[in-house]
Write an enzyme that holds these catalytic residues in place. Structure first.
Site, PDB file in Angstrom:
ATOM      1  N   CYS A  62      -9.522  79.944  68.211  1.00 20.51           N
ATOM      2  CA  CYS A  62      -8.621  80.489  67.184  1.00 20.51           C
ATOM      3  C   CYS A  62      -7.605  81.415  67.843  1.00 20.51           C
ATOM      4  CB  CYS A  62      -9.437  81.261  66.148  1.00 20.51           C
ATOM      5  SG  CYS A  62      -8.400  82.190  64.995  1.00 20.51           S
ATOM      6  N   HIS A  82      -4.974  71.595  48.621  1.00 18.01           N
ATOM      7  CA  HIS A  82      -6.158  71.076  49.322  1.00 18.01           C
ATOM      8  C   HIS A  82      -6.025  71.151  50.841  1.00 18.01           C
ATOM      9  CE1 HIS A  82      -7.565  68.569  45.575  1.00 18.01           C
ATOM     10  NE2 HIS A  82      -7.858  69.858  45.491  1.00 18.01           N
TER      11      HIS A  82
END
Ligand code: BJW
Length: 234
Positions: A136, A109
Protein backbone atom coordinates in the site's frame (compact mmCIF):
# COMPACT_ATOMS: atom_id res chain seq x y z
CA UNK A 1 -43.74 14.37 -16.75
CA UNK A 2 -43.00 18.04 -15.94
CA UNK A 3 -39.57 19.37 -16.95
CA UNK A 4 -37.07 17.95 -14.43
CA UNK A 5 -34.26 19.91 -12.80
CA UNK A 6 -32.45 17.38 -10.60
CA UNK A 7 -31.63 14.08 -12.27
CA UNK A 8 -30.11 10.90 -10.86
CA UNK A 9 -29.03 8.25 -13.38
CA UNK A 10 -28.20 4.70 -12.23
CA UNK A 11 -26.23 2.55 -14.67
CA UNK A 12 -25.44 -1.17 -14.73
CA UNK A 13 -23.60 -3.76 -16.78
CA UNK A 14 -26.08 -3.47 -19.68
CA UNK A 15 -24.68 -0.01 -20.45
CA UNK A 16 -21.26 -1.47 -21.24
CA UNK A 17 -22.54 -4.65 -22.94
CA UNK A 18 -22.43 -3.10 -26.41
CA UNK A 19 -18.81 -2.06 -25.78
CA UNK A 20 -18.04 -5.78 -25.46
CA UNK A 21 -17.97 -6.22 -21.67
CA UNK A 22 -20.01 -9.17 -20.40
CA UNK A 23 -22.93 -8.61 -18.03
CA UNK A 24 -23.16 -10.63 -14.82
CA UNK A 25 -26.33 -12.64 -15.02
CA UNK A 26 -27.89 -14.74 -17.75
CA UNK A 27 -26.38 -16.80 -20.59
CA UNK A 28 -22.76 -15.85 -21.32
CA UNK A 29 -22.67 -13.78 -18.11
CA UNK A 30 -19.42 -13.17 -16.25
CA UNK A 31 -20.33 -15.58 -13.49
CA UNK A 32 -22.17 -18.16 -15.58
CA UNK A 33 -22.47 -21.41 -13.63
CA UNK A 34 -21.98 -19.65 -10.28
CA UNK A 35 -24.25 -17.60 -8.10
CA UNK A 36 -22.53 -14.19 -8.10
CA UNK A 37 -23.28 -13.86 -4.41
CA UNK A 38 -21.36 -17.12 -3.69
CA UNK A 39 -18.11 -16.18 -5.40
CA UNK A 40 -18.03 -12.41 -5.07
CA UNK A 41 -17.48 -12.21 -1.32
CA UNK A 42 -14.71 -11.31 1.16
CA UNK A 43 -14.72 -15.00 2.16
CA UNK A 44 -13.98 -16.11 -1.41
CA UNK A 45 -11.12 -13.56 -1.56
CA UNK A 46 -9.67 -14.87 1.72
CA UNK A 47 -9.98 -18.50 0.62
CA UNK A 48 -8.19 -18.08 -2.73
CA UNK A 49 -6.65 -14.61 -3.14
CA UNK A 50 -4.54 -15.59 -6.16
CA UNK A 51 -7.64 -16.71 -8.06
CA UNK A 52 -9.65 -13.60 -7.25
CA UNK A 53 -6.75 -11.21 -7.96
CA UNK A 54 -6.11 -12.98 -11.27
CA UNK A 55 -9.79 -12.68 -12.20
CA UNK A 56 -9.66 -8.90 -11.71
CA UNK A 57 -6.27 -8.63 -13.48
CA UNK A 58 -7.93 -10.12 -16.56
CA UNK A 59 -10.93 -7.80 -16.26
CA UNK A 60 -8.59 -4.79 -15.85
CA UNK A 61 -6.57 -5.85 -18.90
CA UNK A 62 -9.79 -6.23 -20.90
CA UNK A 63 -10.47 -2.50 -20.43
CA UNK A 64 -7.62 -1.85 -22.90
CA UNK A 65 -9.61 -3.62 -25.61
CA UNK A 66 -12.92 -1.75 -25.32
CA UNK A 67 -14.21 1.76 -25.96
CA UNK A 68 -17.14 3.81 -24.63
CA UNK A 69 -20.27 3.35 -26.73
CA UNK A 70 -23.01 5.75 -27.84
CA UNK A 71 -24.82 5.37 -24.50
CA UNK A 72 -21.74 6.42 -22.46
CA UNK A 73 -21.22 9.30 -24.87
CA UNK A 74 -24.84 10.44 -24.56
CA UNK A 75 -24.59 10.50 -20.75
CA UNK A 76 -21.34 12.49 -21.01
CA UNK A 77 -23.20 14.94 -23.25
CA UNK A 78 -25.97 15.19 -20.65
CA UNK A 79 -23.31 15.86 -18.00
CA UNK A 80 -21.76 18.64 -20.10
CA UNK A 81 -25.04 20.31 -21.12
CA UNK A 82 -27.52 19.74 -18.29
CA UNK A 83 -27.83 22.99 -16.31
CA UNK A 84 -29.47 21.42 -13.25
CA UNK A 85 -28.17 18.94 -10.72
CA UNK A 86 -27.04 15.60 -12.12
CA UNK A 87 -25.48 12.54 -10.50
CA UNK A 88 -24.56 9.48 -12.53
CA UNK A 89 -24.30 6.56 -10.11
CA UNK A 90 -22.67 3.60 -11.78
CA UNK A 91 -22.55 0.06 -10.45
CA UNK A 92 -19.96 -0.65 -13.14
CA UNK A 93 -16.32 -1.09 -12.23
CA UNK A 94 -15.08 -0.26 -15.74
CA UNK A 95 -13.92 3.25 -16.66
CA UNK A 96 -16.04 3.81 -19.77
CA UNK A 97 -18.15 6.64 -18.31
CA UNK A 98 -15.09 8.75 -17.52
CA UNK A 99 -13.40 7.87 -20.80
CA UNK A 100 -16.52 9.20 -22.56
CA UNK A 101 -16.12 12.43 -20.56
CA UNK A 102 -18.64 12.13 -17.70
CA UNK A 103 -17.61 14.02 -14.56
CA UNK A 104 -20.63 14.12 -12.26
CA UNK A 105 -20.12 10.42 -11.63
CA UNK A 106 -19.55 8.01 -8.77
CA UNK A 107 -18.68 4.30 -8.76
CA UNK A 108 -20.72 2.74 -5.96
CA UNK A 109 -19.28 -0.80 -6.44
CA UNK A 110 -15.62 0.24 -6.79
CA UNK A 111 -13.27 0.49 -9.75
CA UNK A 112 -11.05 -1.97 -11.63
CA UNK A 113 -8.33 0.69 -11.96
CA UNK A 114 -8.12 1.23 -8.22
CA UNK A 115 -6.61 -0.76 -5.34
CA UNK A 116 -7.93 -0.84 -1.79
CA UNK A 117 -5.70 -1.36 1.24
CA UNK A 118 -7.25 -3.98 3.52
CA UNK A 119 -5.10 -2.61 6.38
CA UNK A 120 -5.70 1.16 6.29
CA UNK A 121 -8.60 1.53 3.84
CA UNK A 122 -6.71 3.88 1.48
CA UNK A 123 -7.68 3.73 -2.17
CA UNK A 124 -4.98 4.26 -4.81
CA UNK A 125 -5.03 4.34 -8.61
CA UNK A 126 -3.78 1.02 -9.99
CA UNK A 127 -3.72 0.32 -13.72
CA UNK A 128 -1.58 -2.80 -13.91
CA UNK A 129 -1.60 -6.34 -12.48
CA UNK A 130 -2.26 -6.53 -8.75
CA UNK A 131 -0.81 -9.67 -7.17
CA UNK A 132 -1.77 -10.57 -3.57
CA UNK A 133 0.58 -8.91 -1.07
CA UNK A 134 1.27 -5.74 -3.08
CA UNK A 135 2.42 -2.80 -0.91
CA UNK A 136 0.00 0.00 0.00
CA UNK A 137 1.48 3.40 -0.99
CA UNK A 138 -0.26 5.04 2.00
CA UNK A 139 0.70 2.78 4.93
CA UNK A 140 3.25 0.31 3.55
CA UNK A 141 1.26 -2.80 4.48
CA UNK A 142 1.35 -5.72 2.05
CA UNK A 143 -2.41 -5.65 1.91
CA UNK A 144 -3.64 -4.30 -1.43
CA UNK A 145 -6.72 -5.98 -2.89
CA UNK A 146 -8.98 -5.15 -5.85
CA UNK A 147 -11.09 -2.08 -5.02
CA UNK A 148 -14.34 -3.92 -5.65
CA UNK A 149 -17.39 -3.93 -3.37
CA UNK A 150 -18.15 -7.57 -2.63
CA UNK A 151 -21.42 -8.92 -1.25
CA UNK A 152 -21.76 -8.03 2.40
CA UNK A 153 -19.58 -4.92 2.02
CA UNK A 154 -20.94 -1.39 2.10
CA UNK A 155 -21.12 0.32 -1.32
CA UNK A 156 -19.31 3.65 -1.66
CA UNK A 157 -20.83 7.09 -1.06
CA UNK A 158 -24.27 5.95 0.10
CA UNK A 159 -24.84 9.23 1.94
CA UNK A 160 -24.19 11.24 -1.21
CA UNK A 161 -26.42 8.94 -3.28
CA UNK A 162 -29.29 9.09 -0.81
CA UNK A 163 -29.05 12.89 -0.62
CA UNK A 164 -29.21 13.12 -4.43
CA UNK A 165 -32.19 10.73 -4.56
CA UNK A 166 -34.02 12.82 -1.97
CA UNK A 167 -33.59 15.92 -4.16
CA UNK A 168 -34.20 14.25 -7.53
CA UNK A 169 -37.24 14.95 -9.63
CA UNK A 170 -36.23 12.38 -12.23
CA UNK A 171 -34.58 8.99 -11.61
CA UNK A 172 -33.44 6.99 -14.63
CA UNK A 173 -32.16 3.40 -14.38
CA UNK A 174 -30.22 2.04 -17.36
CA UNK A 175 -29.10 -1.54 -18.09
CA UNK A 176 -29.34 -3.05 -14.64
CA UNK A 177 -31.21 -6.19 -13.62
CA UNK A 178 -32.42 -4.84 -10.27
CA UNK A 179 -31.07 -7.98 -8.58
CA UNK A 180 -28.60 -6.32 -6.22
CA UNK A 181 -29.35 -4.05 -3.26
CA UNK A 182 -29.10 -1.27 -2.25
CA UNK A 183 -29.06 -0.09 -5.91
CA UNK A 184 -32.23 -2.08 -6.67
CA UNK A 185 -34.05 -0.03 -4.02
CA UNK A 186 -33.13 3.39 -5.42
CA UNK A 187 -36.27 3.54 -7.59
CA UNK A 188 -38.52 3.19 -4.55
CA UNK A 189 -36.49 5.72 -2.60
CA UNK A 190 -36.62 8.26 -5.46
CA UNK A 191 -40.36 7.71 -5.94
CA UNK A 192 -40.93 8.10 -2.21
CA UNK A 193 -39.33 11.56 -2.41
CA UNK A 194 -41.52 12.48 -5.39
CA UNK A 195 -39.28 11.79 -8.42
CA UNK A 196 -40.62 10.52 -11.72
CA UNK A 197 -38.95 7.20 -12.58
CA UNK A 198 -37.88 5.78 -15.94
CA UNK A 199 -36.24 2.47 -16.82
CA UNK A 200 -34.22 1.90 -20.01
CA UNK A 201 -33.32 -1.77 -20.51
CA UNK A 202 -33.10 -4.54 -23.07
CA UNK A 203 -35.73 -6.44 -21.11
CA UNK A 204 -37.83 -5.85 -18.04
CA UNK A 205 -35.83 -5.97 -14.81
CA UNK A 206 -36.81 -7.51 -11.48
CA UNK A 207 -38.07 -4.12 -10.34
CA UNK A 208 -39.79 -2.92 -13.53
CA UNK A 209 -43.15 -2.61 -11.79
CA UNK A 210 -41.73 0.13 -9.54
CA UNK A 211 -41.06 2.48 -12.49
CA UNK A 212 -43.53 4.97 -13.93
CA UNK A 213 -42.29 4.03 -17.40
CA UNK A 214 -40.10 1.33 -18.94
CA UNK A 215 -38.62 1.62 -22.44
CA UNK A 216 -37.19 -1.58 -23.92
CA UNK A 217 -34.28 -1.73 -26.37
CA UNK A 218 -30.48 -1.50 -26.56
CA UNK A 219 -28.83 1.23 -24.51
CA UNK A 220 -26.99 2.60 -27.57
CA UNK A 221 -30.36 3.53 -29.05
CA UNK A 222 -32.48 4.36 -26.00
CA UNK A 223 -29.99 6.50 -24.09
CA UNK A 224 -29.10 8.93 -26.94
CA UNK A 225 -32.84 9.25 -27.73
CA UNK A 226 -33.68 10.04 -24.09
CA UNK A 227 -30.77 12.50 -23.66
CA UNK A 228 -31.72 14.34 -26.85
CA UNK A 229 -35.33 14.60 -25.64
CA UNK A 230 -34.48 15.79 -22.13
CA UNK A 231 -32.01 18.42 -23.40
CA UNK A 232 -34.52 19.64 -25.97
CA UNK A 233 -37.36 19.94 -23.41
CA UNK A 234 -35.43 21.92 -20.81
C1 BJW B 1 -28.94 -4.27 -21.45
C2 BJW B 1 -28.17 -4.52 -22.57
C3 BJW B 1 -28.12 -3.52 -23.56
C4 BJW B 1 -28.03 -6.23 -21.27
N1 BJW B 1 -28.81 -2.40 -23.40
N2 BJW B 1 -29.62 -3.16 -21.30
C5 BJW B 1 -31.68 -10.19 0.70
C6 BJW B 1 -32.55 -9.16 0.32
C7 BJW B 1 -32.06 -7.91 -0.01
C8 BJW B 1 -30.70 -7.65 0.03
C9 BJW B 1 -29.85 -8.66 0.38
C10 BJW B 1 -30.33 -9.91 0.73
N3 BJW B 1 -29.27 -10.68 1.04
C11 BJW B 1 -28.14 -9.96 0.89
C12 BJW B 1 -28.47 -8.73 0.50
C13 BJW B 1 -27.56 -7.60 0.19
C14 BJW B 1 -26.74 -7.86 -1.07
C15 BJW B 1 -27.69 -8.24 -2.22
O1 BJW B 1 -28.25 -7.39 -2.88
N4 BJW B 1 -27.84 -9.52 -2.50
C16 BJW B 1 -28.74 -9.97 -3.57
C17 BJW B 1 -28.12 -11.12 -4.27
C18 BJW B 1 -30.11 -10.24 -2.97
N5 BJW B 1 -26.04 -6.64 -1.38
C19 BJW B 1 -24.85 -6.37 -0.82
O2 BJW B 1 -24.26 -7.16 -0.12
C20 BJW B 1 -24.29 -4.99 -1.08
N6 BJW B 1 -23.92 -4.40 0.15
C21 BJW B 1 -24.84 -4.13 1.09
O3 BJW B 1 -26.04 -4.41 0.95
O4 BJW B 1 -24.32 -3.50 2.21
C22 BJW B 1 -25.23 -3.26 3.31
C23 BJW B 1 -26.06 -2.01 3.16
C24 BJW B 1 -27.10 -1.80 4.02
C25 BJW B 1 -27.89 -0.68 3.90
C26 BJW B 1 -27.62 0.28 2.94
C27 BJW B 1 -26.57 0.07 2.11
C28 BJW B 1 -25.80 -1.06 2.21
C29 BJW B 1 -23.04 -5.05 -1.94
C30 BJW B 1 -23.33 -5.44 -3.35
C31 BJW B 1 -22.03 -5.58 -4.15
C32 BJW B 1 -22.29 -6.01 -5.60
N7 BJW B 1 -21.05 -6.32 -6.23
C33 BJW B 1 -21.09 -6.78 -7.61
C34 BJW B 1 -19.74 -7.39 -8.02
C35 BJW B 1 -18.68 -6.43 -8.42
C36 BJW B 1 -17.45 -7.20 -8.76
C37 BJW B 1 -17.25 -7.53 -10.18
O5 BJW B 1 -17.46 -6.65 -11.04
O6 BJW B 1 -16.82 -8.64 -10.44
O7 BJW B 1 -21.45 -5.70 -8.48
S1 BJW B 1 -22.28 -8.03 -7.95
C38 BJW B 1 -22.63 -7.52 -9.56
O8 BJW B 1 -24.05 -7.20 -9.64
C39 BJW B 1 -21.85 -6.20 -9.77
C40 BJW B 1 -22.91 -5.32 -10.39
O9 BJW B 1 -22.59 -3.96 -10.18
C41 BJW B 1 -24.18 -5.77 -9.73
C42 BJW B 1 -25.43 -5.45 -10.49
O10 BJW B 1 -25.44 -6.11 -11.72
P1 BJW B 1 -26.04 -5.38 -13.00
O11 BJW B 1 -25.20 -4.24 -13.37
O12 BJW B 1 -27.48 -5.13 -12.78
O13 BJW B 1 -25.81 -6.51 -14.13
P2 BJW B 1 -26.70 -7.77 -14.52
O14 BJW B 1 -25.87 -8.69 -15.32
O15 BJW B 1 -27.39 -8.34 -13.36
O16 BJW B 1 -27.85 -7.14 -15.47
C43 BJW B 1 -27.55 -6.59 -16.74
C44 BJW B 1 -28.77 -5.87 -17.24
O17 BJW B 1 -28.43 -5.24 -18.46
C45 BJW B 1 -29.97 -6.80 -17.55
O18 BJW B 1 -31.15 -6.24 -16.98
C46 BJW B 1 -30.06 -6.78 -19.08
O19 BJW B 1 -31.42 -6.84 -19.54
C47 BJW B 1 -29.45 -5.44 -19.40
N8 BJW B 1 -28.82 -5.34 -20.72
N9 BJW B 1 -27.58 -5.74 -22.52
C48 BJW B 1 -29.55 -2.22 -22.35
N10 BJW B 1 -27.38 -3.68 -24.76
Amino acid sequence: MTTPRNIVVLTGAGLSAESGLATFRGPGGLWEGHRVEDVCTPEALAADPALVHRFYDLRRAALETVEPNAAHQALARLDAEWPGELLIVTQNVDDLHERAGARRLLHMHGELRSALCAACGARSPHGTELPPGAVCPACGARALRPDIVFFGEMPYEMDRIEAALAEADLFVSIGTSGAVYPAAGFVQMAAHFGAATLELNLERSAGSHWFDETRLGPATRLVPEWVEAVLTQR
